[in-house]
Design a protein around this motif. Structure first.
Motif, PDB file in Angstrom:
ATOM      1  N   SER A 124       0.841  -1.205   0.000  1.00 25.87           N
ATOM      2  CA  SER A 124       0.000   0.000   0.000  1.00 25.87           C
ATOM      3  C   SER A 124       0.871   1.247   0.000  1.00 25.87           C
ATOM      4  O   SER A 124       1.824   1.365   0.768  1.00 25.87           O
ATOM      5  CB  SER A 124      -0.907   0.006   1.227  1.00 25.87           C
ATOM      6  N   THR A 128      -3.403   3.120   5.602  1.00 20.12           N
ATOM      7  CA  THR A 128      -4.792   2.653   5.516  1.00 20.12           C
ATOM      8  C   THR A 128      -5.339   2.104   6.830  1.00 20.12           C
ATOM      9  O   THR A 128      -6.527   1.839   6.931  1.00 20.12           O
ATOM     10  CB  THR A 128      -4.913   1.556   4.441  1.00 20.12           C
ATOM     11  N   ILE A 147      -9.964   1.092   2.470  1.00 19.33           N
ATOM     12  CA  ILE A 147      -9.636   0.296   1.275  1.00 19.33           C
ATOM     13  C   ILE A 147      -9.617   1.239   0.081  1.00 19.33           C
ATOM     14  O   ILE A 147     -10.687   1.641  -0.422  1.00 19.33           O
ATOM     15  CB  ILE A 147     -10.680  -0.826   1.070  1.00 19.33           C
ATOM     16  N   LYS A 149      -9.052   0.887  -3.113  1.00 18.88           N
ATOM     17  CA  LYS A 149      -9.661   0.429  -4.371  1.00 18.88           C
ATOM     18  C   LYS A 149     -11.160   0.696  -4.404  1.00 18.88           C
ATOM     19  O   LYS A 149     -11.712   1.094  -5.426  1.00 18.88           O
ATOM     20  CB  LYS A 149      -9.387  -1.064  -4.570  1.00 18.88           C
ATOM     21  N   THR A 150     -11.821   0.461  -3.273  1.00 22.12           N
ATOM     22  CA  THR A 150     -13.283   0.644  -3.223  1.00 22.12           C
ATOM     23  C   THR A 150     -13.666   2.001  -2.627  1.00 22.12           C
ATOM     24  O   THR A 150     -14.847   2.328  -2.556  1.00 22.12           O
ATOM     25  CB  THR A 150     -13.930  -0.472  -2.387  1.00 22.12           C
ATOM     26  N   LYS A 151     -12.641   2.762  -2.196  1.00 27.59           N
ATOM     27  CA  LYS A 151     -12.872   4.079  -1.567  1.00 27.59           C
ATOM     28  C   LYS A 151     -13.857   3.971  -0.418  1.00 27.59           C
ATOM     29  O   LYS A 151     -14.819   4.744  -0.284  1.00 27.59           O
ATOM     30  CB  LYS A 151     -13.364   5.092  -2.607  1.00 27.59           C
ATOM     31  N   SER A 152     -13.614   2.972   0.429  1.00 24.38           N
ATOM     32  CA  SER A 152     -14.496   2.748   1.569  1.00 24.38           C
ATOM     33  C   SER A 152     -13.665   2.465   2.810  1.00 24.38           C
ATOM     34  O   SER A 152     -12.533   1.994   2.728  1.00 24.38           O
ATOM     35  CB  SER A 152     -15.442   1.565   1.296  1.00 24.38           C
ATOM     36  N   ARG A 174     -19.514   1.707   8.259  1.00 22.92           N
ATOM     37  CA  ARG A 174     -18.818   1.795   6.973  1.00 22.92           C
ATOM     38  C   ARG A 174     -19.030   3.179   6.362  1.00 22.92           C
ATOM     39  O   ARG A 174     -20.109   3.753   6.496  1.00 22.92           O
ATOM     40  CB  ARG A 174     -19.349   0.718   6.012  1.00 22.92           C
ATOM     41  N   ASN A 176     -18.417   5.178   2.583  1.00 26.55           N
ATOM     42  CA  ASN A 176     -18.093   5.038   1.159  1.00 26.55           C
ATOM     43  C   ASN A 176     -18.064   6.417   0.504  1.00 26.55           C
ATOM     44  O   ASN A 176     -18.970   7.227   0.737  1.00 26.55           O
ATOM     45  CB  ASN A 176     -19.120   4.168   0.423  1.00 26.55           C
ATOM     46  N   TYR A 177     -17.039   6.651  -0.308  1.00 24.55           N
ATOM     47  CA  TYR A 177     -16.943   7.918  -1.034  1.00 24.55           C
ATOM     48  C   TYR A 177     -17.792   7.823  -2.298  1.00 24.55           C
ATOM     49  O   TYR A 177     -17.646   6.898  -3.103  1.00 24.55           O
ATOM     50  CB  TYR A 177     -15.496   8.214  -1.393  1.00 24.55           C
ATOM     51  N   GLU A 179     -18.328   9.374  -5.680  1.00 32.29           N
ATOM     52  CA  GLU A 179     -17.566  10.257  -6.567  1.00 32.29           C
ATOM     53  C   GLU A 179     -18.468  11.205  -7.344  1.00 32.29           C
ATOM     54  O   GLU A 179     -18.070  12.323  -7.679  1.00 32.29           O
ATOM     55  CB  GLU A 179     -16.736   9.409  -7.530  1.00 32.29           C
ATOM     56  N   TYR A 184     -20.334  11.454   0.980  1.00 32.42           N
ATOM     57  CA  TYR A 184     -19.993  10.202   1.637  1.00 32.42           C
ATOM     58  C   TYR A 184     -21.271   9.490   2.072  1.00 32.42           C
ATOM     59  O   TYR A 184     -22.185  10.115   2.621  1.00 32.42           O
ATOM     60  CB  TYR A 184     -19.116  10.463   2.864  1.00 32.42           C
TER      61      TYR A 184
END
Length: 340
Positions: A124, A128, A147, A149-152, A174, A176-177, A179, A184
Protein backbone atom coordinates in the motif's frame (compact mmCIF):
# COMPACT_ATOMS: atom_id res chain seq x y z
CA UNK A 1 31.17 11.42 -11.82
CA UNK A 2 27.49 11.77 -12.65
CA UNK A 3 28.06 10.37 -16.14
CA UNK A 4 30.01 7.49 -14.61
CA UNK A 5 27.78 6.48 -11.71
CA UNK A 6 24.23 7.19 -12.91
CA UNK A 7 24.40 4.74 -15.88
CA UNK A 8 25.83 2.12 -13.51
CA UNK A 9 22.94 2.75 -11.12
CA UNK A 10 20.40 2.46 -13.97
CA UNK A 11 21.99 -0.79 -15.18
CA UNK A 12 21.92 -2.36 -11.70
CA UNK A 13 18.33 -1.20 -11.09
CA UNK A 14 17.16 -2.47 -14.49
CA UNK A 15 18.84 -5.86 -13.97
CA UNK A 16 17.01 -6.18 -10.65
CA UNK A 17 13.56 -5.10 -11.89
CA UNK A 18 13.41 -6.13 -15.55
CA UNK A 19 11.61 -9.39 -14.64
CA UNK A 20 8.73 -7.54 -12.94
CA UNK A 21 8.58 -5.00 -15.76
CA UNK A 22 8.17 -7.77 -18.35
CA UNK A 23 5.70 -9.64 -16.14
CA UNK A 24 3.53 -6.53 -15.73
CA UNK A 25 3.90 -5.57 -19.43
CA UNK A 26 5.10 -2.06 -18.62
CA UNK A 27 5.09 0.19 -21.76
CA UNK A 28 8.57 1.24 -22.93
CA UNK A 29 7.63 4.93 -22.69
CA UNK A 30 6.80 4.62 -19.00
CA UNK A 31 10.07 2.78 -18.35
CA UNK A 32 11.99 5.56 -20.13
CA UNK A 33 10.30 8.27 -18.05
CA UNK A 34 10.87 6.20 -14.89
CA UNK A 35 14.62 6.15 -15.52
CA UNK A 36 14.62 9.86 -16.31
CA UNK A 37 12.99 10.45 -12.91
CA UNK A 38 15.39 7.90 -11.39
CA UNK A 39 18.36 9.92 -12.71
CA UNK A 40 17.15 13.23 -11.25
CA UNK A 41 16.01 11.60 -7.99
CA UNK A 42 19.33 9.89 -7.22
CA UNK A 43 21.55 12.59 -8.71
CA UNK A 44 19.93 15.01 -6.25
CA UNK A 45 20.51 12.67 -3.29
CA UNK A 46 24.13 11.89 -4.19
CA UNK A 47 25.17 15.29 -5.55
CA UNK A 48 27.47 16.18 -2.61
CA UNK A 49 29.14 12.76 -2.67
CA UNK A 50 29.78 12.92 -6.43
CA UNK A 51 31.33 16.36 -5.96
CA UNK A 52 33.38 15.04 -3.03
CA UNK A 53 34.88 12.18 -5.05
CA UNK A 54 35.52 14.34 -8.11
CA UNK A 55 37.37 16.97 -6.03
CA UNK A 56 39.51 14.24 -4.44
CA UNK A 57 40.34 12.80 -7.87
CA UNK A 58 41.19 16.19 -9.42
CA UNK A 59 43.20 17.51 -6.46
CA UNK A 60 45.09 14.22 -6.09
CA UNK A 61 46.16 14.56 -9.73
CA UNK A 62 47.50 18.04 -8.97
CA UNK A 63 49.30 16.78 -5.86
CA UNK A 64 50.86 13.79 -7.64
CA UNK A 65 52.25 16.15 -10.31
CA UNK A 66 53.65 18.36 -7.49
CA UNK A 67 51.67 21.30 -8.88
CA UNK A 68 50.22 22.18 -5.45
CA UNK A 69 53.73 22.41 -4.03
CA UNK A 70 54.60 24.79 -6.88
CA UNK A 71 51.52 26.94 -6.15
CA UNK A 72 52.27 27.27 -2.45
CA UNK A 73 56.02 27.74 -2.99
CA UNK A 74 55.38 30.69 -5.27
CA UNK A 75 53.75 32.55 -2.38
CA UNK A 76 50.10 31.63 -3.01
CA UNK A 77 48.33 31.11 0.35
CA UNK A 78 46.30 27.97 0.97
CA UNK A 79 43.16 30.13 1.34
CA UNK A 80 43.76 31.58 -2.14
CA UNK A 81 44.37 28.07 -3.48
CA UNK A 82 41.03 27.00 -1.95
CA UNK A 83 39.05 29.91 -3.46
CA UNK A 84 38.29 28.35 -6.91
CA UNK A 85 37.03 25.20 -5.17
CA UNK A 86 34.63 27.26 -3.07
CA UNK A 87 33.42 29.15 -6.16
CA UNK A 88 32.79 25.80 -7.86
CA UNK A 89 31.07 24.47 -4.72
CA UNK A 90 28.81 27.55 -4.67
CA UNK A 91 27.72 26.91 -8.28
CA UNK A 92 27.03 23.24 -7.54
CA UNK A 93 25.22 24.13 -4.27
CA UNK A 94 22.89 26.52 -6.14
CA UNK A 95 22.13 23.78 -8.68
CA UNK A 96 21.49 21.31 -5.84
CA UNK A 97 19.22 23.86 -4.12
CA UNK A 98 17.19 24.36 -7.31
CA UNK A 99 17.00 20.59 -7.85
CA UNK A 100 15.83 19.96 -4.28
CA UNK A 101 13.27 22.76 -4.27
CA UNK A 102 11.63 22.19 -7.65
CA UNK A 103 12.90 19.40 -9.96
CA UNK A 104 13.48 16.59 -7.44
CA UNK A 105 9.85 16.69 -6.13
CA UNK A 106 8.54 16.21 -9.70
CA UNK A 107 11.00 13.35 -10.26
CA UNK A 108 10.12 11.84 -6.87
CA UNK A 109 6.43 11.73 -7.74
CA UNK A 110 7.03 9.96 -11.07
CA UNK A 111 9.59 7.61 -9.50
CA UNK A 112 7.34 6.57 -6.61
CA UNK A 113 4.13 6.32 -8.66
CA UNK A 114 5.84 3.96 -11.12
CA UNK A 115 7.29 1.89 -8.27
CA UNK A 116 3.96 1.38 -6.51
CA UNK A 117 2.01 0.93 -9.74
CA UNK A 118 4.19 -1.75 -11.35
CA UNK A 119 6.84 -2.98 -8.89
CA UNK A 120 5.06 -3.03 -5.52
CA UNK A 121 1.52 -3.93 -6.46
CA UNK A 122 0.85 -5.78 -3.21
CA UNK A 123 2.13 -2.96 -1.02
CA UNK A 124 0.00 0.00 0.00
CA UNK A 125 1.23 3.43 -0.95
CA UNK A 126 -1.12 4.91 1.60
CA UNK A 127 -1.64 4.77 5.33
CA UNK A 128 -4.79 2.65 5.52
CA UNK A 129 -4.96 1.34 9.10
CA UNK A 130 -5.93 3.31 12.21
CA UNK A 131 -6.08 6.64 10.40
CA UNK A 132 -6.60 9.47 12.86
CA UNK A 133 -6.64 13.04 11.57
CA UNK A 134 -7.45 16.49 12.90
CA UNK A 135 -9.20 18.16 9.96
CA UNK A 136 -9.31 21.67 11.41
CA UNK A 137 -9.50 23.34 14.82
CA UNK A 138 -12.86 21.73 15.61
CA UNK A 139 -13.15 18.43 13.69
CA UNK A 140 -11.49 15.02 14.05
CA UNK A 141 -11.92 11.81 12.08
CA UNK A 142 -10.93 8.19 12.66
CA UNK A 143 -11.09 5.12 10.37
CA UNK A 144 -9.85 1.72 11.55
CA UNK A 145 -9.26 0.42 8.02
CA UNK A 146 -9.54 2.14 4.62
CA UNK A 147 -9.64 0.30 1.28
CA UNK A 148 -8.37 2.62 -1.50
CA UNK A 149 -9.66 0.43 -4.37
CA UNK A 150 -13.28 0.64 -3.22
CA UNK A 151 -12.87 4.08 -1.57
CA UNK A 152 -14.50 2.75 1.57
CA UNK A 153 -13.55 2.55 5.23
CA UNK A 154 -14.59 0.63 8.34
CA UNK A 155 -15.47 1.89 11.83
CA UNK A 156 -15.68 5.57 10.94
CA UNK A 157 -15.92 8.24 13.67
CA UNK A 158 -16.37 11.99 13.27
CA UNK A 159 -16.14 14.36 16.25
CA UNK A 160 -17.03 18.06 16.31
CA UNK A 161 -15.84 20.30 19.16
CA UNK A 162 -16.51 23.92 20.03
CA UNK A 163 -13.73 25.00 22.34
CA UNK A 164 -13.16 22.04 24.64
CA UNK A 165 -16.77 20.91 24.50
CA UNK A 166 -17.89 17.97 22.35
CA UNK A 167 -21.00 19.07 20.43
CA UNK A 168 -21.71 15.91 18.43
CA UNK A 169 -20.18 12.61 17.44
CA UNK A 170 -21.01 10.53 14.37
CA UNK A 171 -20.44 6.76 14.13
CA UNK A 172 -20.75 4.47 11.11
CA UNK A 173 -19.81 0.85 10.50
CA UNK A 174 -18.82 1.79 6.97
CA UNK A 175 -18.08 4.96 4.98
CA UNK A 176 -18.09 5.04 1.16
CA UNK A 177 -16.94 7.92 -1.03
CA UNK A 178 -19.57 8.83 -3.68
CA UNK A 179 -17.57 10.26 -6.57
CA UNK A 180 -20.60 11.56 -8.47
CA UNK A 181 -21.36 14.39 -6.02
CA UNK A 182 -18.22 14.21 -3.81
CA UNK A 183 -20.25 13.13 -0.78
CA UNK A 184 -19.99 10.20 1.64
CA UNK A 185 -22.47 7.38 2.26
CA UNK A 186 -22.58 6.17 5.86
CA UNK A 187 -23.90 2.69 6.69
CA UNK A 188 -25.40 2.06 10.15
CA UNK A 189 -25.33 5.78 10.88
CA UNK A 190 -25.47 6.97 14.50
CA UNK A 191 -25.21 10.58 15.68
CA UNK A 192 -24.99 11.62 19.33
CA UNK A 193 -25.51 15.35 19.97
CA UNK A 194 -24.96 17.20 23.22
CA UNK A 195 -26.68 20.49 24.14
CA UNK A 196 -27.09 22.00 27.58
CA UNK A 197 -26.26 18.66 29.19
CA UNK A 198 -28.93 16.85 27.17
CA UNK A 199 -28.00 14.05 24.75
CA UNK A 200 -30.03 13.31 21.60
CA UNK A 201 -29.49 10.25 19.43
CA UNK A 202 -30.19 9.97 15.70
CA UNK A 203 -30.05 6.63 13.84
CA UNK A 204 -30.39 5.64 10.17
CA UNK A 205 -29.43 2.56 8.18
CA UNK A 206 -27.85 4.69 5.44
CA UNK A 207 -27.22 8.42 5.15
CA UNK A 208 -25.53 10.67 2.57
CA UNK A 209 -23.45 13.46 4.09
CA UNK A 210 -21.01 16.18 3.12
CA UNK A 211 -17.92 16.56 5.30
CA UNK A 212 -15.26 19.30 5.44
CA UNK A 213 -12.45 16.92 4.41
CA UNK A 214 -11.13 15.37 1.21
CA UNK A 215 -10.70 11.68 0.43
CA UNK A 216 -6.93 12.16 0.73
CA UNK A 217 -7.40 13.00 4.43
CA UNK A 218 -8.56 9.43 4.97
CA UNK A 219 -5.62 7.99 3.02
CA UNK A 220 -2.42 10.02 3.49
CA UNK A 221 0.24 9.00 0.96
CA UNK A 222 3.56 7.80 2.46
CA UNK A 223 5.77 9.86 0.15
CA UNK A 224 3.50 12.93 -0.04
CA UNK A 225 6.11 15.38 1.28
CA UNK A 226 8.75 14.30 -1.24
CA UNK A 227 6.55 15.27 -4.18
CA UNK A 228 5.93 18.89 -3.20
CA UNK A 229 7.92 22.00 -4.08
CA UNK A 230 9.24 23.98 -1.12
CA UNK A 231 6.30 26.41 -0.92
CA UNK A 232 3.77 23.59 -1.20
CA UNK A 233 5.69 21.60 1.40
CA UNK A 234 5.51 24.42 3.97
CA UNK A 235 1.73 24.67 3.51
CA UNK A 236 1.40 20.89 3.64
CA UNK A 237 3.36 20.62 6.92
CA UNK A 238 1.33 23.43 8.50
CA UNK A 239 -1.92 21.65 7.54
CA UNK A 240 -0.63 18.29 8.83
CA UNK A 241 0.36 19.89 12.15
CA UNK A 242 -3.18 21.22 12.57
CA UNK A 243 -4.51 17.74 11.87
CA UNK A 244 -2.20 16.09 14.40
CA UNK A 245 -0.54 13.87 11.79
CA UNK A 246 1.83 11.22 13.23
CA UNK A 247 4.18 11.71 10.24
CA UNK A 248 5.32 15.27 11.02
CA UNK A 249 8.86 14.06 11.79
CA UNK A 250 9.17 12.53 8.32
CA UNK A 251 7.88 15.68 6.63
CA UNK A 252 10.22 17.92 8.64
CA UNK A 253 13.21 15.78 7.61
CA UNK A 254 12.28 16.24 3.94
CA UNK A 255 12.03 20.03 4.41
CA UNK A 256 15.28 20.42 6.33
CA UNK A 257 17.27 18.26 3.91
CA UNK A 258 16.52 20.72 1.14
CA UNK A 259 18.75 23.20 3.02
CA UNK A 260 21.27 20.83 4.60
CA UNK A 261 22.24 19.22 1.28
CA UNK A 262 23.72 22.42 -0.28
CA UNK A 263 25.57 23.15 2.98
CA UNK A 264 27.08 19.64 2.96
CA UNK A 265 28.54 20.42 -0.48
CA UNK A 266 30.80 23.12 1.03
CA UNK A 267 31.80 20.89 3.96
CA UNK A 268 32.67 17.90 1.79
CA UNK A 269 34.56 20.12 -0.68
CA UNK A 270 36.80 21.46 2.10
CA UNK A 271 37.40 17.93 3.44
CA UNK A 272 38.23 16.66 -0.06
CA UNK A 273 40.75 19.45 -0.74
CA UNK A 274 42.37 19.09 2.68
CA UNK A 275 42.72 15.30 2.35
CA UNK A 276 43.97 15.16 -1.23
CA UNK A 277 46.21 18.26 -1.45
CA UNK A 278 49.13 16.41 0.16
CA UNK A 279 51.25 14.11 -1.98
CA UNK A 280 51.21 10.64 -0.40
CA UNK A 281 52.99 7.39 -1.00
CA UNK A 282 50.47 5.27 -2.85
CA UNK A 283 49.19 8.26 -4.83
CA UNK A 284 45.59 8.83 -5.78
CA UNK A 285 44.44 5.39 -4.63
CA UNK A 286 45.11 6.19 -0.96
CA UNK A 287 43.25 9.50 -1.20
CA UNK A 288 40.27 7.90 -2.95
CA UNK A 289 40.13 5.07 -0.39
CA UNK A 290 40.18 7.59 2.46
CA UNK A 291 37.57 9.72 0.71
CA UNK A 292 35.22 6.79 0.06
CA UNK A 293 35.51 5.77 3.72
CA UNK A 294 34.51 9.30 4.82
CA UNK A 295 31.63 9.29 2.31
CA UNK A 296 30.32 5.96 3.65
CA UNK A 297 30.45 7.23 7.25
CA UNK A 298 28.64 10.43 6.21
CA UNK A 299 25.87 8.45 4.45
CA UNK A 300 25.59 6.14 7.49
CA UNK A 301 25.13 9.09 9.88
CA UNK A 302 22.66 10.74 7.52
CA UNK A 303 20.49 7.63 7.11
CA UNK A 304 20.52 6.54 10.77
CA UNK A 305 19.58 9.95 12.15
CA UNK A 306 17.02 10.47 9.38
CA UNK A 307 15.25 7.19 10.24
CA UNK A 308 15.33 8.07 13.96
CA UNK A 309 13.54 11.35 13.25
CA UNK A 310 10.96 9.66 11.00
CA UNK A 311 10.16 6.75 13.32
CA UNK A 312 10.38 8.38 16.78
CA UNK A 313 10.18 11.69 18.63
CA UNK A 314 13.83 12.48 17.88
CA UNK A 315 14.21 16.16 16.93
CA UNK A 316 14.32 16.45 13.09
CA UNK A 317 16.59 19.53 13.29
CA UNK A 318 19.24 17.56 15.21
CA UNK A 319 18.79 14.51 12.98
CA UNK A 320 19.34 16.45 9.75
CA UNK A 321 22.05 18.86 10.89
CA UNK A 322 24.10 16.61 13.20
CA UNK A 323 26.07 14.93 10.35
CA UNK A 324 26.90 18.40 8.94
CA UNK A 325 28.04 19.63 12.37
CA UNK A 326 30.30 16.60 12.90
CA UNK A 327 31.79 16.74 9.42
CA UNK A 328 31.98 20.53 9.58
CA UNK A 329 34.21 20.21 12.66
CA UNK A 330 36.26 17.58 10.81
CA UNK A 331 36.57 19.94 7.82
CA UNK A 332 37.92 22.75 10.03
CA UNK A 333 40.44 20.40 11.68
CA UNK A 334 41.68 18.96 8.36
CA UNK A 335 41.88 22.43 6.80
CA UNK A 336 44.05 23.74 9.64
CA UNK A 337 46.40 20.76 9.27
CA UNK A 338 46.53 21.20 5.49
CA UNK A 339 47.49 24.88 5.87
CA UNK A 340 50.37 23.88 8.12
Amino acid sequence: MLLLFVPIGITVDLAEKVGKMIENEVPFGEVAFYYLDFTVYFANLLFPLFLFLSVIWFTSKLANNTEIVAFLSSGVSFSRFLRPYMIGATIVALIALFLGMYLAPIASQGFNEFKFKYLKKNKSVQQTRDVFQQINDNDYIFVSNFIPKTKSGLNFTYEHFEGNELKYKIFADRINYVEKDSSYKLTTYLKRSFKDGVETVEKENQKLMDFPFELEDLTPVEYAAETKSYGELLSFIAAEKRRGSPNIGRYQVVKLKKWSLPVSIFILTIIAVAVSSVKRRGGMGVNLAFGIAIAMIYVFFDKVFGVMAEQSNFDPVIAVWFPNLVFGALAVYLLQNAKR
